[in-house]
Enzyme design. Structure first.
Site, short mmCIF file in Angstrom:
data_model
loop_
_atom_site.label_atom_id
_atom_site.label_comp_id
_atom_site.label_asym_id
_atom_site.label_seq_id
_atom_site.Cartn_x
_atom_site.Cartn_y
_atom_site.Cartn_z
N THR A 19 0.76 -1.27 0.03
CA THR A 19 -0.06 -0.18 -0.13
C THR A 19 0.88 1.40 -0.01
OG1 THR A 19 -1.62 -1.25 1.47
CG2 THR A 19 -2.00 1.08 1.08
N ASP B 47 2.88 -12.79 4.69
CA ASP B 47 3.27 -11.56 4.37
C ASP B 47 4.41 -11.41 5.77
OD1 ASP B 47 2.16 -10.85 2.20
OD2 ASP B 47 0.81 -9.24 2.88
P1 ADP Z 1 1.44 -1.80 3.54
O1 ADP Z 1 0.71 -2.53 2.41
O2 ADP Z 1 2.16 -0.60 3.08
O3 ADP Z 1 2.28 -2.49 4.52
P2 ADP Z 1 -0.11 -1.27 5.87
O4 ADP Z 1 -1.44 -1.13 5.92
O5 ADP Z 1 0.55 -2.56 6.46
O6 ADP Z 1 0.33 -0.91 4.58
O7 ADP Z 1 0.46 0.12 6.89
C1 ADP Z 1 1.83 0.01 6.97
C2 ADP Z 1 2.37 1.41 7.67
O8 ADP Z 1 1.40 1.24 9.06
C3 ADP Z 1 3.51 1.54 7.94
O9 ADP Z 1 3.98 2.95 7.65
C4 ADP Z 1 3.74 1.36 9.48
O10 ADP Z 1 4.84 1.97 10.26
C5 ADP Z 1 2.35 1.74 10.16
N1 ADP Z 1 2.03 1.15 11.38
C6 ADP Z 1 1.90 -0.16 11.37
N2 ADP Z 1 1.65 -0.40 12.76
C7 ADP Z 1 1.61 0.87 13.29
C8 ADP Z 1 1.28 1.15 14.68
N3 ADP Z 1 0.95 0.55 15.65
N4 ADP Z 1 1.33 2.52 14.88
C9 ADP Z 1 1.48 3.45 13.80
N5 ADP Z 1 1.60 3.19 12.75
C10 ADP Z 1 1.67 1.68 12.21
#
Ligand code: ADP
Ligand code: MG
Length: 558
Positions: free
Chosen positions: A100, A394
């Site tokens: 994403t 993943d």
């Molecule tokens: P992607 O497909 O890009 O991995 P995600 O929906 O998994 O998309 O979101 C990833 C984003 O969410 C990253 O920028 C990550 O740092 C952020 N993220 C994940 N967990 C947390 C959290 N607990 N608090 C804040 N941001 C988070």
């Protein structure tokens, strides 16, 4: 763009249905299409991101938060939009996560490029600037990244948990993260040069519906979701010699097809005896080899089943090819394709257990050389198990990338804000029009914290202001706590991501954006648009030409 369209383009040598779009129109057209895709997945970003329900043409439903899954299921047939989908696929292949982020960043790069194009900055300058910025950004990721040791299970667990946030697997993330880290460590070997190699091929994922996800487990060896061919067969062995066979234990085809002229009952009996003899011989060959257990990839004749049971041999038929290959890793030996050449040395060794309730065989290796583990994921329904499997697959990739690469960064937008800050100071050294493109790149990178805030219902501008301030003060790990809205050290808070995934997202987003920007001429064999091309003045983006190509109705999100 519709304005330009109305002026019409000369079409001289093309077929009646063909259409040609040039220069700024071509760029705008492509940018709109690419942005439409990016917009469609943006709302899923981060722990507070929403899920999407996708219904395919067969009516099958997928509920997911996974960027690449959404894009694959959306059945996009617009060529430009497909380039963006490829960004997601590359990201998935290379990093296992961050799809994403990569796609949304590509969309934002193009959005910012559009502004520059409107200021009459030539695409070449933008492309150059983006390229320089991407290189610099990746170098800075490396500079910011912190090292992680392969045995630092605490930190690796955080990486697994971060990767699972926002997905169904999150509900059991503590247990699943443990299982994921254990799985990766079970298949990690240290190479001669001291580097760590993770071979995920030695880790099998099996799914079972019916029980709760909390009952998922990591098993040494293989799990075979099959029954014995005969009720009278033994199903438990502490030390079994295991035959992996990819030949059927049946009468050979040729004999079945051959025409036999039977003139007397005697002859019929003789013929049947012959068949029986052949089957008996096959079973005898198995008995002679010393095998206690047979996993056969093909079928097993009823009569052979009976003989095998009488000999006290456990036989399983129609074992999946992939399971046979995995069993070979677990028990050793070799896969036999001709019983006539079977030798004791071909057999593997393992223990076999039966889980009657789940109707599974657990096969574990006995030798030191045996490897292979199975992560058995459970969930109440197919939908639940599918989404958990996606999340876990993943996370396995992410943790294994982290182990082999050895570098992590703070998530929650921390890395992005720091990168943007560094890119802005780098921009000055670039100068010229490219400088504007580098600055536009920095702004695009900050999309991640902005959208994380947005999806959490926070004010994205306020959030960005506080984040930038923290970074100006030297807090390299300052990111957003999406639950409280506070700026905090996200690394300490356990939001940790592999550096490699960030580098990959930057490079594939840049490549895709530049690819789109380089195009100044679209020649299509068929009409590009199905709606009244550019008829309406300044039509909504995504309408007019942007509406061409099926986006399954989701493109309307723009
Ligand atoms: P992607 O497909 O890009 O991995 P995600 O929906 O998994 O998309 O979101 C990833 C984003 O969410 C990253 O920028 C990550 O740092 C952020 N993220 C994940 N967990 C947390 C959290 N607990 N608090 C804040 N941001 C988070
Ligand atoms: Mg993710």
């Amino acid at each position: 763009m519709s304005q330009r369209m109305q002026q019409g383009q000369p079409m001289i040598i093309m077929g009646e249905d063909a259409q040609r779009v040039k220069d700024r129109d071509a760029q705008e057209y492509n940018i709109q299409a690419a942005r439409a895709v990016a917009e469609a997945v943006r709302s899923t970003l981060g722990p507070k991101g929403m899920d999407k329900m996708l219904v395919d043409s067969m009516g099958d439903v997928t509920i997911t938060n996974d960027g690449v899954t959404i894009l694959k299921e959306m059945d996009i047939d617009n060529p430009t939009a497909e380039m963006i989908v490829e960004v997601a696929e590359t990201q998935e292949d290379e990093a296992g996560d961050g799809t994403t982020t990569a796609v949304a960043t590509a969309g934002e790069l193009l959005k910012n490029a559009q502004d520059l194009l409107e200021q009459d900055i030539h695409p070449t300058a933008i492309i150059k600037g983006f390229h320089l910025a991407s290189q610099e950004a990746r170098a800075q990721v490396d500079d910011i990244a912190e090292n992680v040791e392969p045995d630092d299970t605490e930190l690796l667990k955080k990486v697994a948990e971060t990767s699972m946030t926002g997905k169904s697997s999150e509900l059991n993330k503590d247990l699943l993260a443990d299982l994921i880290v254990d799985t990766v460590s079970a298949v990690t070997v240290e190479a001669d040069d001291g580097s760590h190699v993770v071979d995920l091929a030695n880790a099998n994922i099996e799914t079972q519906t019916g029980r709760s996800t909390a009952e998922s487990e990591l098993l040494n060896g293989a799990v075979i979701d099959k029954d014995a061919v005969h009720d009278d067969m033994p199903t438990e062995f502490d030390e079994a010699d295991v035959l992996l066979l990819n030949e059927p234990i049946e009468i050979e085809e040729a004999d079945v097809d051959t025409q036999v002229n039977i003139e007397s009952p005697d002859q019929l009996q003789q013929f049947l005896d012959q068949e029986e003899k052949q089957l008996k011989q096959k079973v005898q060959q198995i008995v002679d080899s010393g095998a206690d257990v047979v996993f056969c990839q093909k079928g097993i004749d009823d009569m052979a089943q009976h003989y095998l049971a009488k000999e006290g041999i456990l036989a399983v038929r129609r074992t999946k090819k992939s399971d046979i290959a995995f069993l070979r890793d677990v028990v050793g030996g070799s896969v036999v394709s001709d019983l006539d050449t079977l030798e004791a040395a071909d057999l593997g060794r393992g223990s076999v257990r039966r889980d009657g309730e789940d109707e599974l065989f657990y096969v574990e290796g006995l030798d030191d050389e045996s490897h292979g583990v199975t992560l058995l994921l459970r969930g109440s329904t197919d939908h639940v198990v599918d989404e958990i499997e996606r999340g876990v697959t993943d996370a396995l990739d992410v943790v294994s990338t982290t182990v082999s690469d050895g570098r992590v960064v703070a998530g929650g937008g921390a890395i992005e804000v720091e990168l943007a800050r560094r890119l802005r100071s780098y921009a000055g050294s670039v100068g010229g029009r490219e400088q504007l493109a580098v600055e536009a790149f920095a702004d695009a990178v900050e999309l991640v914290p902005r959208v994380l805030a947005e999806n959490a219902g926070l004010d994205s501008i306020d959030t960005l202001v506080s984040l930038r301030e923290a970074h100006e003060n030297g807090d390299v790990r300052a990111g957003l706590n999406v639950f409280s809205g506070d700026v905090e050290d996200t690394f300490d808070a356990g939001v940790v991501e592999p550096a490699h995934s960030k580098e990959q997202a930057l490079s594939s987003a840049t490549e895709a954006a530049n690819l789109v920007l380089k195009i100044d001429d679209i020649i299509a064999a068929d009409e590009l648009s199905t709606s009244g091309d550019g008829e309406e003045e300044g039509g909504a983006p995504g309408g007019g030409m942007g509406g061409m190509g099926g986006m399954g109705g989701m493109g309307g999100a723009m």
